[in-house]
Enzyme design. Structure first.
Site, mmCIF file in Angstrom:
data_model
loop_
_atom_site.group_PDB
_atom_site.id
_atom_site.type_symbol
_atom_site.label_atom_id
_atom_site.label_comp_id
_atom_site.label_asym_id
_atom_site.label_seq_id
_atom_site.Cartn_x
_atom_site.Cartn_y
_atom_site.Cartn_z
ATOM 1 N N ASP A 11 -18.510 121.742 -35.544
ATOM 2 C CA ASP A 11 -17.558 122.140 -34.502
ATOM 3 C C ASP A 11 -18.327 122.095 -33.183
ATOM 4 O O ASP A 11 -19.553 121.944 -33.167
ATOM 5 C CB ASP A 11 -17.038 123.571 -34.771
ATOM 6 C CG ASP A 11 -16.046 124.040 -33.704
ATOM 7 O OD1 ASP A 11 -15.183 123.231 -33.303
ATOM 8 O OD2 ASP A 11 -16.130 125.195 -33.262
ATOM 9 N N SER A 12 -17.600 122.292 -32.105
ATOM 10 C CA SER A 12 -18.262 122.336 -30.801
ATOM 11 C C SER A 12 -19.049 123.639 -30.614
ATOM 12 O O SER A 12 -19.962 123.689 -29.798
ATOM 13 C CB SER A 12 -17.208 122.216 -29.698
ATOM 14 O OG SER A 12 -16.226 123.214 -29.889
ATOM 15 N N TYR A 43 -14.876 120.904 -26.376
ATOM 16 C CA TYR A 43 -14.335 119.576 -26.652
ATOM 17 C C TYR A 43 -12.880 119.497 -26.163
ATOM 18 O O TYR A 43 -12.386 118.444 -25.835
ATOM 19 C CB TYR A 43 -14.321 119.315 -28.167
ATOM 20 C CG TYR A 43 -15.625 118.890 -28.793
ATOM 21 C CD1 TYR A 43 -16.851 118.982 -28.130
ATOM 22 C CD2 TYR A 43 -15.632 118.385 -30.094
ATOM 23 C CE1 TYR A 43 -18.032 118.599 -28.747
ATOM 24 C CE2 TYR A 43 -16.802 117.986 -30.707
ATOM 25 C CZ TYR A 43 -18.005 118.089 -30.041
ATOM 26 O OH TYR A 43 -19.165 117.702 -30.658
ATOM 27 N N GLY A 44 -12.211 120.662 -26.179
ATOM 28 C CA GLY A 44 -10.759 120.684 -26.009
ATOM 29 C C GLY A 44 -10.245 120.216 -24.662
ATOM 30 O O GLY A 44 -9.072 119.892 -24.520
ATOM 31 N N CYS A 74 -13.184 121.307 -36.588
ATOM 32 C CA CYS A 74 -12.740 121.336 -35.197
ATOM 33 C C CYS A 74 -11.428 120.561 -35.131
ATOM 34 O O CYS A 74 -11.370 119.400 -35.557
ATOM 35 C CB CYS A 74 -13.799 120.671 -34.326
ATOM 36 S SG CYS A 74 -13.273 120.433 -32.619
ATOM 37 N N ASN A 75 -10.401 121.218 -34.634
ATOM 38 C CA ASN A 75 -9.094 120.551 -34.562
ATOM 39 C C ASN A 75 -9.084 119.427 -33.543
ATOM 40 O O ASN A 75 -8.430 118.410 -33.748
ATOM 41 C CB ASN A 75 -8.024 121.571 -34.175
ATOM 42 C CG ASN A 75 -7.735 122.531 -35.300
ATOM 43 O OD1 ASN A 75 -6.842 122.302 -36.097
ATOM 44 N ND2 ASN A 75 -8.507 123.600 -35.406
ATOM 45 N N THR A 76 -9.798 119.628 -32.434
ATOM 46 C CA THR A 76 -9.798 118.594 -31.404
ATOM 47 C C THR A 76 -10.453 117.327 -31.942
ATOM 48 O O THR A 76 -9.921 116.218 -31.783
ATOM 49 C CB THR A 76 -10.547 119.096 -30.148
ATOM 50 O OG1 THR A 76 -10.112 120.427 -29.842
ATOM 51 C CG2 THR A 76 -10.309 118.191 -28.972
ATOM 52 N N GLU A 152 -15.366 132.744 -27.670
ATOM 53 C CA GLU A 152 -16.823 132.627 -27.517
ATOM 54 C C GLU A 152 -17.398 133.923 -26.922
ATOM 55 O O GLU A 152 -18.544 134.278 -27.166
ATOM 56 C CB GLU A 152 -17.170 131.428 -26.620
ATOM 57 C CG GLU A 152 -16.858 130.065 -27.242
ATOM 58 C CD GLU A 152 -17.995 129.516 -28.122
ATOM 59 O OE1 GLU A 152 -19.149 129.896 -27.921
ATOM 60 O OE2 GLU A 152 -17.685 128.714 -29.030
ATOM 61 N N CYS A 184 -6.741 125.664 -33.677
ATOM 62 C CA CYS A 184 -8.090 125.603 -33.106
ATOM 63 C C CYS A 184 -8.914 126.569 -33.922
ATOM 64 O O CYS A 184 -8.488 127.718 -34.147
ATOM 65 C CB CYS A 184 -8.086 126.024 -31.639
ATOM 66 S SG CYS A 184 -9.752 126.168 -30.944
ATOM 67 N N THR A 185 -10.081 126.129 -34.378
ATOM 68 C CA THR A 185 -10.854 126.977 -35.290
ATOM 69 C C THR A 185 -11.447 128.204 -34.584
ATOM 70 O O THR A 185 -11.946 129.114 -35.239
ATOM 71 C CB THR A 185 -11.967 126.170 -35.986
ATOM 72 O OG1 THR A 185 -12.736 125.483 -34.983
ATOM 73 C CG2 THR A 185 -11.374 125.169 -36.952
ATOM 74 N N HIS A 186 -11.394 128.220 -33.252
ATOM 75 C CA HIS A 186 -11.818 129.426 -32.541
ATOM 76 C C HIS A 186 -10.762 130.543 -32.627
ATOM 77 O O HIS A 186 -11.092 131.718 -32.501
ATOM 78 C CB HIS A 186 -12.038 129.131 -31.048
ATOM 79 C CG HIS A 186 -13.366 128.518 -30.727
ATOM 80 N ND1 HIS A 186 -13.683 127.217 -31.051
ATOM 81 C CD2 HIS A 186 -14.456 129.028 -30.094
ATOM 82 C CE1 HIS A 186 -14.915 126.956 -30.613
ATOM 83 N NE2 HIS A 186 -15.400 128.037 -30.033
HETATM 84 N N1 DGL Z 1 -12.888 124.803 -32.177
HETATM 85 C C1 DGL Z 1 -12.416 123.605 -31.575
HETATM 86 C C2 DGL Z 1 -11.074 123.187 -32.162
HETATM 87 O O1 DGL Z 1 -10.746 123.594 -33.259
HETATM 88 C C3 DGL Z 1 -12.252 123.560 -30.083
HETATM 89 C C4 DGL Z 1 -13.135 124.264 -29.185
HETATM 90 C C5 DGL Z 1 -13.459 123.439 -27.973
HETATM 91 O O2 DGL Z 1 -12.615 123.280 -27.076
HETATM 92 O O3 DGL Z 1 -14.560 122.937 -27.963
HETATM 93 O O4 DGL Z 1 -10.356 122.421 -31.543
#
Ligand code: DGL
Length: 268
Positions: A11-12, A43-44, A74-76, A152, A184-186
């Protein structure tokens, strides 16, 4: 033996740890190699081409670690790069979007909301997967760009997060979303605030457990479901971060024993 090799997860940042923890719960004998691309987070907000480049870079780095399976936590990256990763990688690749979609459909909702990064929502990956698997489902999607920094920061149960969530989720709630996919995994780290804002009747779907199920079902030949607890976790970050260590400790329940900083810029 291929079974003895680690499972790679990336993931990011800290978000993928929610998936890693679900994998560890189900596969406690497995070894995991987790890459958090903290130097290039988020990444998003990046374009599709940049996310694809970062994702391929991360996958090549993990592949050099002799992983047997890659979980794109990571979904993105899944939304923009799953096909490219599957084509370029020597090992099987599992993304987070389809398992999340299946878990949302299993709630029986007919109006499903999707929240994610700007990239994930713009990619249309969830909207397309939902309407392909069940064309009768009504879907509405909305990006929530401030949720990643809040996660975060560790503000998963915080009045500021409640206030921002009320703003972002208003339209979905007015529209009558019965289930909302945390795309989003966050976002599972914000569950306390999010559930307070959406109320008890709206289901929040976190794909972490569904991803672990998909790994076990789709790659039964590669994974060991024994429950001996002998597995290890090695964490690699592209930028040192005390905050990562603090959040990782709270998600994994123990301070990570093996944490190193790596430079993956030179990796093709
Ligand atoms: N955790 C990442 C996701 O699931 C995104 C976080 C990011 O923007 O880097 O998309």
């Amino acid at each position: 033996m291929s079974q003895d090799r680690p499972i790679g997860v990336f993931d990011s940042g800290v978000g993928g740890l929610t998936v890693l923890q679900a994998l560890r719960d189900r596969l406690p004998d497995e070894d995991f190699l987790y890459l958090g691309d903290t130097a290039r987070l988020p990444y998003g907000t990046k374009t599709a081409a940049t996310v694809r480049r970062y994702a391929l870079n991360a996958a090549n780095h993990l592949s050099a670690g002799n992983i047997k399976l890659l979980v794109v936590a990571c979904n993105t990256a899944t939304s923009y790069a799953l096909d490219a990763l599957a084509e370029a990688s020597p090992m099987p690749v599992v993304g987070v979007v389809l398992p999340g979609v299946r878990a949302a459909l299993a709630t029986g909702a007919t109006r499903i909301g999707v929240i994610g990064t700007e990239g994930t929502i713009r990619s249309d990956a969830y909207q397309q997967a939902l309407s392909t698997l069940d064309p009768s489902i009504e879907v509405a999607a909305t990006p929530c760009p401030l949720f990643v920094p809040l996660a975060e920061e560790g503000w998963g149960d915080h009045p500021v997060t409640d206030q921002i969530a009320r703003h972002y989720l208003k339209d979905l709630l007015d529209w009558g979303a019965e289930t909302i996919i945390l795309g989003c995994t966050h976002y599972p780290m914000l569950t306390a605030s999010l559930q307070r804002v959406v109320g008890p009747k709206v289901r929040l779907v976190d794909s972490a457990r569904a991803v672990a199920d998909a790994v076990i079902v789709e790659h039964a030949d590669l994974v060991d479901v024994a429950a001996g607890g002998r597995g290890s976790v090695h964490i690699q970050l592209t930028d040192a971060s005390d905050r990562f260590l603090r959040i990782a400790t709270s998600i994994l329940g123990v301070e990570p024993e093996h944490l190193t900083v790596v430079d993956i810029d030179g990796v093709a």
